[in-house]
Design a protein around this motif. Structure first.
Motif, mmCIF file in Angstrom:
data_model
loop_
_atom_site.group_PDB
_atom_site.id
_atom_site.type_symbol
_atom_site.label_atom_id
_atom_site.label_comp_id
_atom_site.label_asym_id
_atom_site.label_seq_id
_atom_site.Cartn_x
_atom_site.Cartn_y
_atom_site.Cartn_z
ATOM 1 N N GLN A 1 5.970 19.571 -8.619
ATOM 2 C CA GLN A 1 5.717 18.262 -9.222
ATOM 3 C C GLN A 1 4.886 17.425 -8.253
ATOM 4 O O GLN A 1 5.223 17.299 -7.085
ATOM 5 N N VAL A 2 3.792 16.865 -8.770
ATOM 6 C CA VAL A 2 2.932 16.042 -7.930
ATOM 7 C C VAL A 2 3.580 14.669 -7.738
ATOM 8 O O VAL A 2 3.975 14.024 -8.716
ATOM 9 N N GLN A 3 3.674 14.249 -6.510
ATOM 10 C CA GLN A 3 4.250 12.942 -6.204
ATOM 11 C C GLN A 3 3.425 12.230 -5.155
ATOM 12 O O GLN A 3 2.843 12.868 -4.273
ATOM 13 N N LEU A 4 3.390 10.922 -5.261
ATOM 14 C CA LEU A 4 2.734 10.080 -4.271
ATOM 15 C C LEU A 4 3.756 9.099 -3.715
ATOM 16 O O LEU A 4 4.521 8.501 -4.480
ATOM 17 N N VAL A 5 3.740 8.940 -2.414
ATOM 18 C CA VAL A 5 4.632 7.989 -1.758
ATOM 19 C C VAL A 5 3.794 7.035 -0.925
ATOM 20 O O VAL A 5 3.068 7.464 -0.018
ATOM 21 N N GLN A 6 3.916 5.770 -1.240
ATOM 22 C CA GLN A 6 3.142 4.754 -0.543
ATOM 23 C C GLN A 6 3.955 4.087 0.548
ATOM 24 O O GLN A 6 5.191 3.992 0.461
ATOM 25 N N SER A 7 3.254 3.596 1.554
ATOM 26 C CA SER A 7 3.881 2.791 2.602
ATOM 27 C C SER A 7 2.856 1.801 3.126
ATOM 28 O O SER A 7 1.660 1.902 2.837
ATOM 29 N N GLY A 8 3.334 0.872 3.927
ATOM 30 C CA GLY A 8 2.466 -0.167 4.444
ATOM 31 C C GLY A 8 2.579 -1.409 3.582
ATOM 32 O O GLY A 8 3.495 -1.554 2.789
ATOM 33 N N GLY A 9 1.632 -2.279 3.714
ATOM 34 C CA GLY A 9 1.690 -3.527 2.986
ATOM 35 C C GLY A 9 2.549 -4.541 3.708
ATOM 36 O O GLY A 9 2.910 -4.371 4.864
ATOM 37 N N GLY A 10 2.841 -5.638 3.001
ATOM 38 C CA GLY A 10 3.644 -6.698 3.591
ATOM 39 C C GLY A 10 2.942 -8.029 3.490
ATOM 40 O O GLY A 10 2.092 -8.240 2.631
ATOM 41 N N SER A 11 3.316 -8.928 4.382
ATOM 42 C CA SER A 11 2.768 -10.279 4.367
ATOM 43 C C SER A 11 1.946 -10.531 5.619
ATOM 44 O O SER A 11 2.338 -10.117 6.714
ATOM 45 N N VAL A 12 0.844 -11.226 5.450
ATOM 46 C CA VAL A 12 -0.049 -11.510 6.565
ATOM 47 C C VAL A 12 -0.785 -12.806 6.271
ATOM 48 O O VAL A 12 -0.934 -13.200 5.104
ATOM 49 N N GLN A 13 -1.252 -13.464 7.312
ATOM 50 C CA GLN A 13 -2.049 -14.667 7.123
ATOM 51 C C GLN A 13 -3.503 -14.287 6.845
ATOM 52 O O GLN A 13 -3.970 -13.201 7.213
#
Length: 121
Positions: A1-13
């Motif tokens: 099964q093809v899966q994608l897992v994302q990470s990163g992002g968040g809050s920044v000025q």
């Protein structure tokens, strides 16, 4: 099964930087396009950037050219989106999407779970 897992992002000025990652599983060594999209509430998902695993050819939306860089590590089946000089209007949920282009996987697409990017002024 093809899966994608994302990470990163968040809050920044505003003016800051963030890096998003998208790891793909379940298809071995297969030519594919990996695309980043973003979406804000009440708006359609919009194209941000794309890269092809075999050629490394990349594309960018005009509104991120010169600020965002897409890259890949094929050994890890991972694509990155380096986002610099962020603006409040870059705030959105960011999604990666894979479109497979080999053998029995041809035509299969899958989305990542999304990751929030918030840029404050």
């Amino acid at each position: 099964q093809v899966q994608l897992v994302q990470s990163g992002g968040g809050s920044v000025q505003a003016g800051g930087s963030l890096r998003l990652s998208c790891v793909a599983f379940g298809f071995g060594n297969c030519n594919h396009d990996m695309t980043w999209y973003r979406q804000t509430p009440g708006k359609e998902r919009e194209f941000v950037s794309q890269i092809n695993s075999n050629t490394g050819d990349s594309k960018y939306a005009d509104f991120v050219k010169g600020r965002f860089t897409i890259s890949q590590d094929n050994a890890k089946n991972t694509v990155y989106l380096q986002m610099n000089s962020l603006k409040p209007e870059d705030s959105a949920m960011y999604y990666c999407k894979i479109d497979l282009k080999c053998g029995r996987f041809y035509g299969i697409s899958q989305w990542g779970q999304g990751t929030q990017v918030t840029v404050s002024s």
